[in-house]
Design an enzyme around this catalytic site. Structure first.
Site, short mmCIF file in Angstrom:
data_model
loop_
_atom_site.label_atom_id
_atom_site.label_comp_id
_atom_site.label_asym_id
_atom_site.label_seq_id
_atom_site.Cartn_x
_atom_site.Cartn_y
_atom_site.Cartn_z
N ALA A 37 0.61 -0.92 -0.01
CA ALA A 37 0.07 0.18 0.13
C ALA A 37 0.89 1.33 0.01
O ALA A 37 0.28 2.42 -0.33
CB ALA A 37 -0.97 0.07 1.20
N TYR A 38 2.19 1.27 0.37
CA TYR A 38 2.86 2.52 0.53
C TYR A 38 3.48 2.87 -1.13
O TYR A 38 3.96 1.97 -1.99
CB TYR A 38 4.37 2.11 1.03
CG TYR A 38 4.33 1.58 2.63
CD1 TYR A 38 2.94 1.70 3.29
CD2 TYR A 38 5.28 1.07 3.08
CE1 TYR A 38 3.12 1.35 4.62
CE2 TYR A 38 5.26 0.63 4.40
CZ TYR A 38 4.10 0.82 5.19
OH TYR A 38 4.24 0.20 6.42
#
Length: 314
Positions: free
Chosen positions: A53-54
């Site tokens: 998700a980063y």
């Protein structure tokens, strides 16, 4: 040479500070990220923490930016076998949740971005209570059996669901969590201490705490009247307003001065000494921020210093 720590019950050996990859592709561009990764590896570091998700929260980003940067670095340095790569599943905008199908699909995408055939430590990023633990563990076990994941861990999970997961793994002889990634630091102890920590301790899990420096507050750069240019300044500044935050800073100041150490190093050394903790996670946007983090490997606090910090943070 800093001695590596065993990660709970598994064979992975890790540097006592995990380098947080959340800044790569966010506040650190590719060149800066490579410089930080190079400096970390040069200091003996071998444990990189990221997530699929980063950094999806940035306008124009879709998630996976951090993994992509790390993958390019691993390829450029030809050092994949020297690095323990940890990433997470469940929070990517296109791969939300922990259904078996989602875990499988997200893992393939992470492997592609990282440019590798295996993930050393694969965490469930946020527990998904709509999915039975049996389905989650079975999906993770399948990845282990296929050689795509070496070890599995959990983050942001309740003690009940953690116990249920461990029990199912034991009962069925499937892959079992070896690590737990809790929110834990000197100004946030109740987010881990208590039932969750007790569960981890009983199961022999290694804790790899995130927000180890409380969004930068525990570096000591946030002071009354000081303004700090940082994407996380507002969050860190909130700790200043609490009595606990001020007591912790005072205790850190005193020890740091006496030991000729950086405040961040002392805060990390306290965390690294806590029961179950194998390696705190901290991120560096620039090479200049890194020495204070990796210095935790060489700083052992005395019983009295640890007691003073524990008392100040109570």
């Amino acid at each position: 040479m800093t001695s590596l720590r065993k990660l709970g019950p598994c064979d992975l050996q890790v540097f006592p500070l995990a380098l947080g990859g959340n800044v790569f592709g966010w506040t650190a561009d590719e060149a800066q990220s490579f410089a930080v990764l190079d400096a970390y590896a040069a200091a003996g570091g071998n444990f990189i923490d990221t997530a699929d998700a980063y950094s999806a929260w940035i306008p124009g980003n879709e998630g996976g930016e951090s993994e992509t940067v790390i993958g390019k670095w691993l390829a450029a340095r030809s050092n994949r076998s020297d690095i323990v790569v940890a990433t997470k599943v469940g929070a990517h905008p296109s791969y939300k949740g922990l259904s078996a199908a989602n875990i499988k699909a997200a893992a393939e995408e992470s492997l592609r971005r990282l440019g590798t055939d295996h993930i050393d430590l694969y965490y469930t990023h946020f527990d998904d209570e709509t999915v039975p633990v049996e389905e989650i563990i079975a999906a993770l076990d399948q990845l282990v059996k296929e050689g795509k994941v070496r070890e599995i861990g959990a983050s942001n999970i309740s003690p009940e669901r953690l116990r249920a997961s461990l029990d199912f793994s034991e009962r069925e002889g499937l892959a079992r969590y070896v690590a737990l990634q809790p929110h834990y630091n000197l100004v946030s102890r109740d987010t881990y201490e208590g039932e969750l920590q007790d569960t981890a301790a009983r199961a022999g899990l290694a804790a790899v705490p995130y927000f180890a420096l409380a969004s930068g507050f525990l570096t000591g750069k946030y002071r009354p009247g000081a303004s700090v240019e940082s994407a996380r300044a507002e969050k860190a500044g909130q700790y200043l307003e609490s009595e606990r935050g001020q007591k912790v800073l005072a205790a850190l100041d005193k020890i740091a001065q006496e030991r000729d150490a950086e405040i961040a190093t002392v805060a990390l050394a306290w965390l690294a000494s806590r029961p179950t903790v194998a390696a705190p996670i901290a991120s560096a946007r620039t090479v200049e921020q890194l020495p204070a983090l990796v210095a935790v490997a060489d700083l052992s606090l005395t019983e009295q210093e640890l007691a003073d910090l524990t008392e100040a943070s109570a």
